[in-house]
Every structure is written in C-alpha cells, then in structure tokens.
Motif scaffolding. Structure first.
Motif, mmCIF file in Angstrom:
data_model
loop_
_atom_site.group_PDB
_atom_site.id
_atom_site.type_symbol
_atom_site.label_atom_id
_atom_site.label_comp_id
_atom_site.label_asym_id
_atom_site.label_seq_id
_atom_site.Cartn_x
_atom_site.Cartn_y
_atom_site.Cartn_z
ATOM 1 N N VAL A 33 -8.363 6.645 -7.679
ATOM 2 C CA VAL A 33 -8.079 6.783 -6.249
ATOM 3 C C VAL A 33 -7.515 8.171 -5.958
ATOM 4 C CG1 VAL A 33 -6.647 5.932 -4.349
ATOM 5 C CG2 VAL A 33 -7.724 4.315 -5.923
ATOM 6 N N THR A 181 3.961 -0.904 -0.384
ATOM 7 C CA THR A 181 2.555 -0.549 -0.533
ATOM 8 C C THR A 181 2.157 -0.309 -1.994
ATOM 9 O OG1 THR A 181 3.060 1.803 -0.189
ATOM 10 C CG2 THR A 181 2.487 0.482 1.758
ATOM 11 N N LEU A 183 0.678 -0.685 -5.349
ATOM 12 C CA LEU A 183 -0.300 -1.562 -5.989
ATOM 13 C C LEU A 183 0.204 -2.075 -7.341
ATOM 14 C CD1 LEU A 183 -3.136 -2.846 -6.001
ATOM 15 C CD2 LEU A 183 -3.976 -0.727 -7.051
ATOM 16 N N SER A 222 0.173 -11.110 1.208
ATOM 17 C CA SER A 222 0.247 -9.683 0.871
ATOM 18 C C SER A 222 -0.121 -9.447 -0.593
ATOM 19 C CB SER A 222 1.639 -9.130 1.170
ATOM 20 O OG SER A 222 2.622 -9.662 0.300
ATOM 21 N N ARG A 225 -3.862 -9.628 -0.883
ATOM 22 C CA ARG A 225 -4.505 -8.395 -0.411
ATOM 23 C C ARG A 225 -4.459 -7.315 -1.480
ATOM 24 N NH1 ARG A 225 -1.925 -9.831 4.532
ATOM 25 N NH2 ARG A 225 -0.166 -8.446 4.077
ATOM 26 N N LYS A 226 -3.376 -7.239 -2.215
ATOM 27 C CA LYS A 226 -3.261 -6.238 -3.272
ATOM 28 C C LYS A 226 -4.206 -6.544 -4.430
ATOM 29 C CE LYS A 226 -0.429 -3.210 -1.676
ATOM 30 N NZ LYS A 226 -0.929 -1.826 -1.443
ATOM 31 N N GLU A 229 -7.508 -5.444 -3.318
ATOM 32 C CA GLU A 229 -7.595 -3.985 -3.384
ATOM 33 C C GLU A 229 -7.902 -3.529 -4.813
ATOM 34 O OE1 GLU A 229 -4.624 -0.115 -2.862
ATOM 35 O OE2 GLU A 229 -4.077 -2.037 -1.953
ATOM 36 N N ALA A 230 -7.219 -4.127 -5.782
ATOM 37 C CA ALA A 230 -7.467 -3.775 -7.179
ATOM 38 C C ALA A 230 -8.901 -4.116 -7.579
ATOM 39 C CB ALA A 230 -6.479 -4.495 -8.087
ATOM 40 N N GLU A 231 -9.396 -5.262 -7.134
ATOM 41 C CA GLU A 231 -10.765 -5.654 -7.458
ATOM 42 C C GLU A 231 -11.771 -4.688 -6.839
ATOM 43 O OE1 GLU A 231 -10.533 -10.477 -8.028
ATOM 44 O OE2 GLU A 231 -10.560 -9.682 -5.972
ATOM 45 N N SER A 232 -11.494 -4.215 -5.637
ATOM 46 C CA SER A 232 -12.386 -3.275 -4.977
ATOM 47 C C SER A 232 -12.432 -1.945 -5.734
ATOM 48 C CB SER A 232 -11.935 -3.043 -3.534
ATOM 49 O OG SER A 232 -12.720 -2.073 -2.891
ATOM 50 N N ILE A 233 -11.256 -1.442 -6.137
ATOM 51 C CA ILE A 233 -11.211 -0.191 -6.910
ATOM 52 C C ILE A 233 -11.945 -0.373 -8.236
ATOM 53 C CG2 ILE A 233 -9.712 1.481 -8.057
ATOM 54 C CD1 ILE A 233 -7.546 0.748 -5.986
#
Length: 304
Positions: A33, A181, A183, A222, A225-226, A229-233
């Motif tokens: 990222v 915020t 991760l 929340s 969602r994190k 986010e990790a799965e998307s990255i």
C-alpha cells in the motif's frame, strides 16, 4: 464457433482443489500500500537487494522493546529503576547514531523514559502474552504477526477483557485516529479473539517516551471492515506476485509511490525515481534535533 476451453490447473494443483490461501504479515500488506516498488524490492526480488544500514531510531526502538519484553520475566522483588536501566543498557546498540556521544545521550534518555513508563505497571497484572505470534485465517488469507503484549484485564462489570497492546518509541505521540484506523492492530484483535475463543475488541498504543496511552474499542462491524480491507490488499498482492513470477521486474504492478518517505527508504539505492525525488535522510535524522522531543510533523518520517 469454437467453445472456450478451461485452462489447465496450475502446477501442483488439481481440478476442484480449493484456492490456496494468501499468507502475509500486516507489514507485508502495508508495504504494498505504501509503495509497490519498495514491496517488490523487499519481498520479491532475488537476490534481495541490500537494504540501508540500520538507523538510530530503529536501534532505540529495538532496545526499548527488548527491555519491556524482558521486564515481565523478572520476579516482582527485582522490579526497580536500576534494574530497568540495566535492561536498556544491555539491549543497547550504537548503530545508526552520529557518534558515541549522541548514542550515550539517547541511551540515558531512553532509560529515563522506560523507568517512568514502568512506574505505571503492577507485577500483579502480568500479561498473558509478550511478543506472542498470532494468526488469523479467513476464506482467502492467512495473516500472521507478533504482538508486543496481550493483557487479560478485569472490567467494571465484573468480567474480563482481552487487550492488545503495542509499544511506540517515536518522538511523536500516538493519536486515537492512528489507532482507530490501524490495520495491524485490528487484525491482531481479530486473531486474538479467534485463538482464545473470546471477544477481543480493545486495542492500545503505549507511547513509552511520554508514558501516554491511547485506547480504542472496536465494534464487530469495524473489525469486519478491517478484515475485508486486508483481503482486498491480499487479492491485489496475489495478482501482482503472480505477474512478477511471470515477467519479473518488467511487471507494471510495482511503480514507485513517490513521497517524503523516499528520503528514508531502506531501498532507495535501488530505486532511481525515489532517490531523485527526495534527499536521503541521515541514519540519525529521526532523532534530530538532538535536544528535546520534536512536535508532531505528520508522516514525514518512518519513526513517527
């Protein structure tokens, strides 16, 4: 019309096999990222490019973390300011400092910071984990990392709560937004909850130089969602890694992300764009001025 054909399975796999989970640490996810080029240099290129020598703020951080790790191994009767100072001294290395005098000043300063921080701890409240490795498995990724400390504390309603603690040694104090915020901290909380089969929603940043603590309580939503986010990255990384395996450094997935951090990058010697974008910072720059703590400056230094 020719019917489309199903591509053959990848080497070492068979039709119908589940897709292999992507394994990464939070640091690896965030490296991509922050800068895809640095990610490639740090994790993919072989032979691995030689990184810059260790910086002074890293030497300081390692010494303080080692001290706080070893502190909990001491019996309560050995808890004293002098013992804490001995532990800092035993872990200290002068790598990255401008000279011996600067190293000595920061050693003494770090000893005072650690002693002041430890005054707020009780031997009766020993953590249930110190530098413990935790792991989180989802349907697509496995995230592994190591947490500085894990507490099991009583709550006001008579219950117990697991709390993930991370030590900070930078000159800038931590903020609630930084923690909210983060991760890695969220992923560690989810991993702890899964490993202990208990809810874990509380995370804390302990800023050792100021003995301040920033707290945040996640919600189930929340944390989810994190994880997403990790799965998307990780999905992006999986594609980038596969393209690198096929095309090497010619892969377009690893452009440099130019910023002020280029001046601090451990791999700037291997990145012409980054080296041209920002002047190189000295190994001790994060500890300058070498007199009193500097105010927060945003994300201009990795030591922040």
């Amino acid at each position: 019309m020719t019917e489309p054909t199903t591509p053959p399975p990848a080497q070492g796999s068979f039709p119908g096999m589940p897709e292999r989970l992507y394994v990464a640490s939070p640091s690896r996810l965030l490296a991509y990222v922050d800068c895809p080029r640095r990610y490639r240099l740090q994790y993919l290129d072989r032979p691995k490019p030689t990184p810059a020598p260790q910086r002074a703020h890293t030497s300081l951080g390692i010494a303080v973390h080692n001290t706080l790790r070893d502190w909990w191994d001491l019996p309560a009767q050995q808890w004293s300011a002098s013992r804490a100072m001995e532990l800092v001294r035993a872990s200290w290395v002068a790598t990255g400092f401008r000279d011996e005098a600067m190293s000595r000043r920061w050693l003494e300063r770090s000893q005072r910071h650690v002693v002041d921080y430890l005054r707020g701890l009780s031997p009766a409240n020993r953590p249930i984990g110190v530098e413990r490795t935790v792991s989180l498995r989802t349907g697509s990724i496995i995230v592994q990392g190591r947490i500085d400390r894990l507490d099991d504390r009583p709550t006001s309603d008579g219950g117990r709560a697991l709390v993930v603690v991370d030590y900070k040694t930078s000159r800038r104090t931590s903020t609630e937004q930084e923690l909210r915020t983060s991760l890695p901290m969220a992923l560690y909380a989810v991993a702890v909850g899964a490993m202990f089969r208990r809810s874990c929603v509380d995370v804390e940043l302990h800023h050792v130089p100021s003995s301040t603590v920033v707290r945040h309580r996640h919600t189930t939503e929340s944390l989810q969602r994190k994880v997403a986010e990790a799965e998307s990255i990780a999905a992006d990384l999986k594609r980038a890694d596969a393209d690198y395996a096929e095309r090497g450094v010619e892969s377009p997935h690893f452009p440099p992300r130019l910023s002020a951090l280029c001046g601090w990058c451990d791999f700037r010697a291997h990145c012409a764009e980054g080296a041209a974008h920002a002047p190189e910072q000295s190994p001790w720059a994060a500890l300058e001025p070498d007199t009193a703590p500097a105010p927060g400056q945003g994300r201009a230094s990795p030591a922040d």
